[in-house]
Design a protein around this motif. Structure first.
Motif, PDB file in Angstrom:
ATOM      1  N   LEU A   4       9.553  -8.067  -0.405  1.00  0.00           N
ATOM      2  CA  LEU A   4       9.365  -9.070  -1.455  1.00  0.00           C
ATOM      3  C   LEU A   4       8.646 -10.317  -0.944  1.00  0.00           C
ATOM      4  N   GLY A   5       8.362 -10.372   0.332  1.00  0.00           N
ATOM      5  CA  GLY A   5       7.681 -11.525   0.894  1.00  0.00           C
ATOM      6  C   GLY A   5       8.598 -12.696   1.168  1.00  0.00           C
ATOM      7  N   ARG A  36       3.391  -2.723  -3.684  1.00  0.00           N
ATOM      8  CA  ARG A  36       2.018  -3.059  -3.292  1.00  0.00           C
ATOM      9  C   ARG A  36       1.405  -4.024  -4.309  1.00  0.00           C
ATOM     10  N   GLN A  37       1.715  -3.843  -5.601  1.00  0.00           N
ATOM     11  CA  GLN A  37       1.220  -4.776  -6.615  1.00  0.00           C
ATOM     12  C   GLN A  37       1.817  -6.165  -6.398  1.00  0.00           C
ATOM     13  N   LEU A  38       3.075  -6.229  -6.015  1.00  0.00           N
ATOM     14  CA  LEU A  38       3.679  -7.526  -5.691  1.00  0.00           C
ATOM     15  C   LEU A  38       2.970  -8.164  -4.510  1.00  0.00           C
ATOM     16  N   THR A  39       2.598  -7.358  -3.548  1.00  0.00           N
ATOM     17  CA  THR A  39       1.846  -7.860  -2.393  1.00  0.00           C
ATOM     18  C   THR A  39       0.541  -8.486  -2.858  1.00  0.00           C
ATOM     19  N   ASP A  40      -0.180  -7.791  -3.738  1.00  0.00           N
ATOM     20  CA  ASP A  40      -1.455  -8.299  -4.240  1.00  0.00           C
ATOM     21  C   ASP A  40      -1.269  -9.550  -5.093  1.00  0.00           C
ATOM     22  N   ALA A  42       1.222 -11.731  -4.728  1.00  0.00           N
ATOM     23  CA  ALA A  42       1.557 -12.801  -3.777  1.00  0.00           C
ATOM     24  C   ALA A  42       0.320 -13.286  -3.028  1.00  0.00           C
ATOM     25  N   ALA A  43      -0.618 -12.375  -2.772  1.00  0.00           N
ATOM     26  CA  ALA A  43      -1.839 -12.724  -2.049  1.00  0.00           C
ATOM     27  C   ALA A  43      -2.865 -13.419  -2.942  1.00  0.00           C
ATOM     28  N   GLY A  44      -2.637 -13.374  -4.252  1.00  0.00           N
ATOM     29  CA  GLY A  44      -3.590 -13.967  -5.177  1.00  0.00           C
ATOM     30  C   GLY A  44      -4.766 -13.062  -5.471  1.00  0.00           C
ATOM     31  N   THR A  45      -4.680 -11.771  -5.090  1.00  0.00           N
ATOM     32  CA  THR A  45      -5.776 -10.838  -5.353  1.00  0.00           C
ATOM     33  C   THR A  45      -5.539 -10.014  -6.616  1.00  0.00           C
ATOM     34  N   ALA A  46      -4.396 -10.216  -7.249  1.00  0.00           N
ATOM     35  CA  ALA A  46      -4.101  -9.553  -8.523  1.00  0.00           C
ATOM     36  C   ALA A  46      -3.326 -10.536  -9.398  1.00  0.00           C
ATOM     37  N   ALA A  47      -3.529 -10.433 -10.693  1.00  0.00           N
ATOM     38  CA  ALA A  47      -2.797 -11.279 -11.638  1.00  0.00           C
ATOM     39  C   ALA A  47      -1.443 -10.655 -11.917  1.00  0.00           C
ATOM     40  N   MET A  80       3.470  -9.221   4.026  1.00  0.00           N
ATOM     41  CA  MET A  80       3.834  -8.197   3.050  1.00  0.00           C
ATOM     42  C   MET A  80       3.008  -6.928   3.229  1.00  0.00           C
ATOM     43  N   ARG A  81       1.756  -7.074   3.630  1.00  0.00           N
ATOM     44  CA  ARG A  81       0.909  -5.891   3.825  1.00  0.00           C
ATOM     45  C   ARG A  81       1.373  -5.024   4.990  1.00  0.00           C
ATOM     46  N   THR A  82       2.181  -5.570   5.875  1.00  0.00           N
ATOM     47  CA  THR A  82       2.678  -4.770   7.002  1.00  0.00           C
ATOM     48  C   THR A  82       3.866  -3.893   6.617  1.00  0.00           C
ATOM     49  N   VAL A  83       4.469  -4.131   5.461  1.00  0.00           N
ATOM     50  CA  VAL A  83       5.648  -3.352   5.053  1.00  0.00           C
ATOM     51  C   VAL A  83       5.484  -2.650   3.703  1.00  0.00           C
ATOM     52  N   ASN A  84       4.411  -2.922   2.998  1.00  0.00           N
ATOM     53  CA  ASN A  84       4.180  -2.317   1.686  1.00  0.00           C
ATOM     54  C   ASN A  84       2.919  -1.459   1.740  1.00  0.00           C
ATOM     55  N   PRO A  85       3.078  -0.170   2.064  1.00  0.00           N
ATOM     56  CA  PRO A  85       1.899   0.692   2.182  1.00  0.00           C
ATOM     57  C   PRO A  85       1.231   0.940   0.832  1.00  0.00           C
ATOM     58  N   LEU A  86      -0.033   1.257   0.897  1.00  0.00           N
ATOM     59  CA  LEU A  86      -0.783   1.649  -0.293  1.00  0.00           C
ATOM     60  C   LEU A  86      -0.754   3.168  -0.443  1.00  0.00           C
TER      61      LEU A  86
END
Length: 147
Positions: A4-5, A36-40, A42-47, A80-86
């Protein structure tokens, strides 16, 4: 909880996690893709509309919780990208690779699957099909590999 970050876990974060898991259960959301969507997000790369509308009240609580930690955006996203695989070895893709090898002596589906799985946290351009849950007709109801 890393997925969850959240860096500094607090007692009431358990409710946040429980509520997310309940939303996922009720909506039939894919576990891997949701995180993974939560990761995006949190990163600001997805709404926040990357997730269905039923998640929006929860997303507001989660985003407020992240802001309370005051973690830099880039650092949180990397974390988050280290624990949430795509990519994960989804049964329907494994079954596809097995069938191609056994029935047609075609190992290309196996090699393609192994290529994306060798770097599950990194996005591979043009490999979106490996991120998707199975369509109803692709659901593998029975496996024979000890899973």
């Amino acid at each position: 909880m890393k997925k969850l970050g959240i860096v500094n876990w607090q007692a009431d974060d358990e409710d946040l996690l429980h509520d997310l898991l309940e939303l996922m259960k009720q909506s039939g959301a894919d576990f891997t893709l949701t995180f993974r969507q939560l990761t995006d997000i949190a990163a600001g790369t997805a709404a926040s509309d990357a997730l269905s509308e039923s998640f929006h009240p929860w997303l507001g609580r989660w985003q407020a919780r992240l802001e309370a930690e005051n973690e830099p955006l880039e650092q949180r996203a990397a974390f988050m990208r280290t624990v949430n695989p795509l990519y994960i070895p989804r049964n329907h893709l494994v079954e596809e690779a097995i069938e191609a090898a056994v029935n047609n002596n075609d190992f290309e589906p196996f090699h393609a699957l192994m290529q994306v799985l060798s770097h599950p946290f990194e996005e591979h351009s043009g490999q979106e099909r490996y991120t998707l849950p199975p369509q109803p007709e692709q659901v593998v109801r029975r496996t024979f590999c000890g899973t």
